[in-house]
Scaffold this motif. Structure first.
Motif, PDB file in Angstrom:
ATOM      1  N   HIS A  48       0.872  -1.337  -0.243  1.00  0.00           N
ATOM      2  CA  HIS A  48      -0.024   0.229   0.159  1.00  0.00           C
ATOM      3  C   HIS A  48       0.850   1.552  -0.333  1.00  0.00           C
ATOM      4  N   VAL A  49       2.275   1.762   0.248  1.00  0.00           N
ATOM      5  CA  VAL A  49       2.606   2.692   0.925  1.00  0.00           C
ATOM      6  C   VAL A  49       3.958   2.269  -0.311  1.00  0.00           C
ATOM      7  N   GLY A  50       3.895   1.355  -1.825  1.00  0.00           N
ATOM      8  CA  GLY A  50       4.745   1.170  -2.523  1.00  0.00           C
ATOM      9  C   GLY A  50       5.946   1.112  -2.359  1.00  0.00           C
ATOM     10  N   ARG A  51       6.365  -0.036  -1.327  1.00  0.00           N
ATOM     11  CA  ARG A  51       7.592  -1.258  -1.191  1.00  0.00           C
ATOM     12  C   ARG A  51       7.090  -2.440  -1.528  1.00  0.00           C
ATOM     13  N   HIS A  52       6.727  -2.586  -2.755  1.00  0.00           N
ATOM     14  CA  HIS A  52       6.246  -3.571  -3.536  1.00  0.00           C
ATOM     15  C   HIS A  52       7.329  -5.242  -3.241  1.00  0.00           C
ATOM     16  N   ARG A  53       8.574  -5.279  -3.797  1.00  0.00           N
ATOM     17  CA  ARG A  53       9.620  -6.119  -3.296  1.00  0.00           C
ATOM     18  C   ARG A  53       9.433  -6.465  -2.117  1.00  0.00           C
ATOM     19  N   GLU A  54       9.275  -5.703  -0.811  1.00  0.00           N
ATOM     20  CA  GLU A  54       9.131  -5.586   0.304  1.00  0.00           C
ATOM     21  C   GLU A  54       8.328  -6.863   0.690  1.00  0.00           C
ATOM     22  N   ASP A  84      14.615   3.005  -6.918  1.00  0.00           N
ATOM     23  CA  ASP A  84      14.310   2.179  -6.761  1.00  0.00           C
ATOM     24  C   ASP A  84      13.409   1.621  -7.390  1.00  0.00           C
ATOM     25  N   THR A  85      12.158   2.788  -6.665  1.00  0.00           N
ATOM     26  CA  THR A  85      10.821   2.499  -6.959  1.00  0.00           C
ATOM     27  C   THR A  85       9.850   3.515  -8.175  1.00  0.00           C
ATOM     28  N   HIS A  86      11.077   4.757  -8.531  1.00  0.00           N
ATOM     29  CA  HIS A  86      10.761   5.192  -9.394  1.00  0.00           C
ATOM     30  C   HIS A  86      11.295   6.043 -10.422  1.00  0.00           C
ATOM     31  N   ARG A  97      12.055  14.185  -9.158  1.00  0.00           N
ATOM     32  CA  ARG A  97      12.207  14.840  -7.949  1.00  0.00           C
ATOM     33  C   ARG A  97      11.576  13.222  -6.599  1.00  0.00           C
ATOM     34  N   LEU A  98      11.271  12.463  -7.856  1.00  0.00           N
ATOM     35  CA  LEU A  98      10.831  11.021  -6.937  1.00  0.00           C
ATOM     36  C   LEU A  98      12.410  10.237  -6.352  1.00  0.00           C
ATOM     37  N   VAL A  99      12.306  10.044  -7.717  1.00  0.00           N
ATOM     38  CA  VAL A  99      13.665   9.017  -7.896  1.00  0.00           C
ATOM     39  C   VAL A  99      14.818   9.513  -7.097  1.00  0.00           C
ATOM     40  N   ALA A 100      15.508  11.074  -6.875  1.00  0.00           N
ATOM     41  CA  ALA A 100      16.551  11.756  -5.837  1.00  0.00           C
ATOM     42  C   ALA A 100      15.964  11.361  -5.079  1.00  0.00           C
TER      43      ALA A 100
END
Length: 542
Positions: A125-131, A382-384, A375-378
């Motif tokens: 739900h918070v975008g930490r898909h690999r975990e 890994d996510t963005h 900005r998100l990648v900074a």
């Protein structure tokens, strides 16, 4: 606010409600709210969950920190977990903290299996898909062991864990594994629902919805639609009996069916279904805007795309603009959650503007999307990074459309470089995206007269898709067919008609197969590839 008397049983709830509202509009007041919770956590924490409508942002992270600092036992944490808002964007980090603490406090494998599954959900739900995938895999393994010893008790837990496993495997490109896990989950839920329909029909409907999606991802779209429709039918029955509980689930299932119909080429049907999803979410937002506004924005975004696909461009533009406006409002309150959503919606609005000839306005939006993703990648590469690569590629395309070809080439090259880097770490997920980006780079190279380099790019894209088709033809044959058609065009332009004709003929063969299965989806592609082949034949290609 009147100070409540000591005998006022509603006083704690009124106090928390007042402080939560204040914290929403003035984040500096969170400190006072947290002090109240710490003074009596067993009274005030449940109230946070029960009245949470202002729980995204500073309040959410602060309450999450409080939960981590307290010595709550497994049973207390489980009660909090059951109170957590579901199918909403409220208190995501608080719910994650509860799930993490449940795992740490679990006193048996049974408790740990349930807690690990819940942890996977909250991480996703918070975008930490690999975990999320790791936690869910652990939940599946524990649940299998438990179900082997006591199937009556633990099969429901195993089925839920398998369903969640499919959910997290799919976005990582592991579509076959996602399908296998979800098929197992559906098999378990069908048996469970046959024995106890009141308890297990909702979970069966959810599993069927996911199964439809995964079948579509592996190219089995007709079968996928069957299961997606079955899920909607089940939810309609459930809503008849209990609309308050199941209308959000029905809205999600209808939304998913609209997407699947669109991918199958049934655009008119998809549009009607996606409009229903928007209508359902509007009703939900009217009752609870904080919980459902983001889902309304998502449904509007899809509806805008589908309106554009059937030529209703004015309507598409209005709907896409509404989605962007909603996401801008949401991002102001919770940038961590909604900046990626805004970036994606901004690109879709740019597409609608571009199709109406407003290319400069469209270009500004594509540039905004790239800036947001940078900005998100900074903060979280890994996510963005995959989304940045896609946005950069789209910006290159738009720059090419307004004649800024050198800039377009630079962005297209950047997209290819990003996808090469991503593919090195995760080839299953990113090889198809690299193949498409390489072809896009070929177009940009051709526009600046670098025809030799352009042809090399098209050949590379075609070979990448051939490799993918060798492993999974149902998923990647459409990509190979498109690559062959593009290769044929550029071989012809390079004065190599025999090779161009061979590529065009192969594209026709592949599109003919695809058309046989899904005529509405591939009628235009088949026609254009035949036109290319016939033109080459008339021009002396044979």
């Amino acid at each position: 606010m009147t100070t409540p008397s000591a005998t006022d049983t509603d006083a704690p709830a009124r106090l928390i409600n007042h402080l939560a509202r204040a914290a929403h509009t003035a984040p500096e007041t969170v400190t006072g709210l947290i002090a109240v919770i710490r003074a009596d956590p067993r009274t005030f924490l449940p109230l946070i969950f029960s009245i949470a409508r202002y729980g995204v942002g500073a309040l959410d992270t602060a309450v999450a920190a409080v939960i981590k600092s307290l010595d709550l036992n497994y049973e207390e944490l489980t009660k909090l977990d059951k109170m957590s808002p579901t199918n909403t964007d409220i208190l995501p980090y608080t719910a994650l903290a509860v799930a993490e603490q449940r795992c740490l406090r679990a006193e048996s494998n049974m408790h740990l299996a349930v807690a690990q599954r819940a942890l996977g959900v909250q991480l996703g739900h918070v975008g930490r898909h690999r975990e999320a995938l790791v936690a869910t895999e652990q939940a599946v393994e524990l649940s299998r062991q438990l179900a082997a010893d006591d199937p009556d008790t633990h099969t429901p837990t195993l089925a839920m864990a398998l369903q969640n496993l499919g959910t997290y495997l799919g976005p990582l490109g592991r579509h076959r594994e996602a399908l296998a896990a979800t098929e197992q989950a559906v098999g378990h839920f069908r048996q469970l629902a046959a024995d106890d329909p009141d308890t297990h029909t909702p979970t069966l409907a959810m599993a069927l919805q996911n199964l439809g999606t995964h079948l579509g991802e592996v190219g089995r779209r007709r079968e996928g639609l069957t299961f997606s429709q079955e899920a909607v039918d089940l939810y309609r029955r459930l809503v008849t009996d209990d609309p308050d509980t199941h209308t959000p689930d029905l809205a999600g299932a209808v939304y998913n069916l609209g997407i699947q119909l669109g991918r199958a080429g049934r655009r008119r049907d998809a549009l009607a279904v996606s409009q229903e999803a928007v209508d359902l979410y509007r009703r939900l937002v009217a009752d609870d805007p904080d919980a459902y506004t983001s889902r309304l924005a998502m449904a509007l975004e899809t509806l805008g795309i589908q309106l554009g696909e059937v030529g209703r461009r004015r309507d598409a533009l209005a709907v896409s603009q509404e989605a962007v406006d909603l996401y801008r409002h949401l991002m102001a309150d919770d940038p961590d959650t909604h900046t990626p959503n805004l970036a994606n919606a901004v690109q879709n609005l740019g597409i609608q503007l571009g199709e109406r000839g407003q290319r400069r306005e469209a270009l500004a939006l594509f540039q905004e999307a790239v800036d947001l993703y940078r900005r998100l990648v900074a903060d979280d590469p890994d996510t963005h990074t995959p989304r940045l690569a896609s946005a950069v590629q789209n910006l290159g395309t738009q720059l090419g459309a307004v004649g800024r070809r050198r800039e377009a080439l630079a962005f297209s090259q950047e997209a290819v470089d990003l996808y090469r880097h991503l593919m090195a770490d995760d080839p299953d997920t990113h090889t198809p995206r690299l193949a498409s980006a390489v072809q896009n780079l070929g177009i940009r190279l051709g526009e600046v007269g670098q025809r030799r380099e352009a042809l090399a790019a098209f050949k590379e894209g075609t070979e990448l898709f051939r490799q993918l088709v060798g492993n999974d033809p149902e998923v990647h044959t459409p990509g190979l067919a498109k690559a062959l058609k593009n290769l044929g065009i550029h071989l012809a332009e390079a004065g190599r008609p025999q090779e161009a004709l061979a590529a065009a003929e192969e594209a026709v063969e592949l599109y003919t197969l695809l058309y046989t299965d899904l005529p509405e989806a591939y009628v235009d592609d088949l026609a254009s590839s035949r036109w290319l082949r016939d033109g080459l034949n008339m021009g002396g290609g044979t």
